[in-house]
Design an enzyme around this catalytic site. Structure first.
Site, PDB file in Angstrom:
ATOM      1  N   TYR A  41     -60.605   8.247 -14.769  1.00 48.46           N
ATOM      2  CA  TYR A  41     -59.579   8.467 -15.512  1.00 48.46           C
ATOM      3  C   TYR A  41     -58.351   8.557 -14.404  1.00 48.46           C
ATOM      4  O   TYR A  41     -58.559   9.106 -13.472  1.00 48.46           O
ATOM      5  CB  TYR A  41     -59.453   9.982 -16.269  1.00 48.46           C
ATOM      6  CG  TYR A  41     -58.369  10.496 -16.710  1.00 48.46           C
ATOM      7  CD1 TYR A  41     -57.946  10.181 -18.054  1.00 48.46           C
ATOM      8  CD2 TYR A  41     -57.494  11.232 -15.857  1.00 48.46           C
ATOM      9  CE1 TYR A  41     -56.774  10.904 -18.489  1.00 48.46           C
ATOM     10  CE2 TYR A  41     -56.236  11.812 -16.404  1.00 48.46           C
ATOM     11  CZ  TYR A  41     -56.046  11.614 -17.537  1.00 48.46           C
ATOM     12  OH  TYR A  41     -54.804  12.051 -18.277  1.00 48.46           O
ATOM     13  N   GLU A  90     -50.766   6.858 -18.660  1.00 49.78           N
ATOM     14  CA  GLU A  90     -52.024   7.562 -18.697  1.00 49.78           C
ATOM     15  C   GLU A  90     -53.015   6.539 -18.858  1.00 49.78           C
ATOM     16  O   GLU A  90     -52.976   5.710 -19.887  1.00 49.78           O
ATOM     17  CB  GLU A  90     -52.217   8.539 -19.710  1.00 49.78           C
ATOM     18  CG  GLU A  90     -53.612   9.306 -19.681  1.00 49.78           C
ATOM     19  CD  GLU A  90     -53.804  10.448 -20.795  1.00 49.78           C
ATOM     20  OE1 GLU A  90     -54.110  11.484 -20.367  1.00 49.78           O
ATOM     21  OE2 GLU A  90     -53.314  10.078 -22.067  1.00 49.78           O
TER      22      GLU A  90
END
Length: 422
Positions: A143, A231
């Site tokens: 991530y 993101e």
């Protein structure tokens, strides 16, 4: 909200945007393929892909890719597509295949049909575009995000070697796997920062330098498009030794629209609620609900409190309509037009606390709207704050059947009672 197949990703830091005005704005949302195209333009590595709005073009795109495996994705502004259902009977808005010839048939059962997921309305959203992309194996998922953090007074990088899942769950259960780097807005992302983040994400050997390069390119994109968040979940590693951004969510600073005209021109309004879209033209924020008492307020907090107290006294709010702070008489009139056009609305509750808002402006807008729109439903008004006495005089001398309320609770009771009498 992440435009991924099944995963909803929530940022671990507070995302903020510096507002140059008081009025509310509709946030820009892009389709997945549009975000990927912006990333490509900044040199970020993504899967090879094409988009198509008809089955023959989708089939040709699949053949043109020449990939070992192909992924076909319905393009709508909602997550959970992989587990969604089409009204054509097809299950899943995301399909993998090694046979390019079936892509046309699958696209034919997606395009023009409504896809229902956990994040769409009950009737689903009609699919107008599909993305035909190269399917790549992922040996490891991480991530990574760049976002604005109020505590740091600027952008930060946040990363974790645990990707492809809810990052808040990772932060809650294994906080030691969340890594953060504050970015100096004058220096940008330094080489040592990018390499350190890449190492913390678990990239090793040549992949560490490759991941660091992707991180720097993502920051370039962040600046280039005036983003408040970029993101990537997952930022993945392939068996062939490539670092790829498999999925991305980009949030934009709406106040930068004047210099990001090309980006904002990508906004697809077709999936937006028509009432919300019309409200945004007048700098109003409108969210439709299932009840029958319209909530006409100034301020999001006041709107939520009004909805709650209506529910507490046995009523059901029909909407959340926020005037914001810099309200003008014309906006009040347009707000009433929106409310009265909703056939579910059986009463209107106006709850205004005038701090920076002049209550007399609200009162003039209300009386004008009532007369010109020939209001047919009960109207309960609670006003408090700046120039409130003048506002109350305007309402009382209007000769209109307006029910005055002393406070919010009194207003809610009277609105609920007005419907009960009908």
């Amino acid at each position: 909200m992440c435009p991924s197949d099944n995963t909803e990703v929530k940022p671990v830091c507070l995302i903020v945007s510096t507002c140059a005005q008081v009025s509310s704005r509709r946030w820009l949302n892009l389709q997945e393929y549009q975000s990927k195209k912006l990333m490509q333009e900044s040199g970020v590595t993504v899967q090879r892909f094409y988009v198509a709005d008809n089955a023959p073009d989708a089939l040709q795109a699949a053949k043109r890719l020449g990939a070992k495996e192909i992924v076909l994705k319905a393009q709508i502004l909602a997550g959970g597509r992989g587990k969604g259902v089409f009204d054509s009977g097809l299950k899943g808005g995301v399909h993998l295949t090694k046979d390019p010839s079936v892509v046309g048939e699958l696209a034919n059962r997606m395009l023009g049909y409504s896809l229902t997921t956990k994040q769409t309305p009950k009737e689903g959203v009609k699919v107008k575009m599909v993305m035909v992309a190269e399917a790549l194996d992922i040996t490891r998922e991480t991530y990574f995000a760049i976002l604005m953090d109020r505590a740091c007074n600027g952008p930060v990088m946040v990363g974790s070697p645990q990707g492809g899942m809810d990052i808040e769950e990772v932060a809650d259960k294994t906080p030691e796997l969340i890594f953060k780097e504050v970015i100096d807005i004058f220096e940008g992302v330094r080489d040592d920062q990018a390499l350190r983040m890449a190492a913390n994400l678990g990239f090793k050997g040549p992949l560490e330098r490759q991941a660091a390069d992707q991180i720097k390119r993502l920051y370039d994109l962040f600046l280039k498009v005036d983003a408040t968040q970029v993101e990537v979940n997952p930022l993945g590693e392939t068996p062939e030794g490539q670092v790829v951004c498999f999925d991305a969510k980009i949030n934009f600073d709406d106040n930068a629209e004047f210099r990001q005209k090309a980006v904002f021109a990508l906004d697809d309004m077709s999936e937006s609620d028509p009432t919300e879209t019309e409200a945004a033209k007048w700098d109003l924020k409108y969210i439709g609900l299932d009840g029958n008492i319209a909530c006409f307020v100034n301020g999001a907090g006041l709107a939520m409190a009004t909805c709650d107290i209506i529910d507490l006294h046995g009523g059901k709010p029909a909407n959340f309509l926020d005037l914001g702070g810099g309200v003008k008489e014309k906006q009040v009139y347009e707000a009433f037009k929106l409310l009265t056009a909703d056939p579910k609305v059986e009463a209107i509750l106006v709850n205004i606390f005038g701090g920076i808002v002049n209550c007399a402006i609200i009162a003039n807008g209300i009386t004008k709207a009532c007369r010109e729109l020939e209001l047919k439903v009960p109207l309960v008004v609670r006003l408090e704050g700046t120039n409130v006495q003048e506002a109350k005089r305007i309402l009382s001398e209007s000769g209109l059947p307006i029910v005055a309320a002393n406070d919010l609770e009194d207003a809610a009771k009277k609105a609920v009672a007005a419907i009960a009498k009908k």
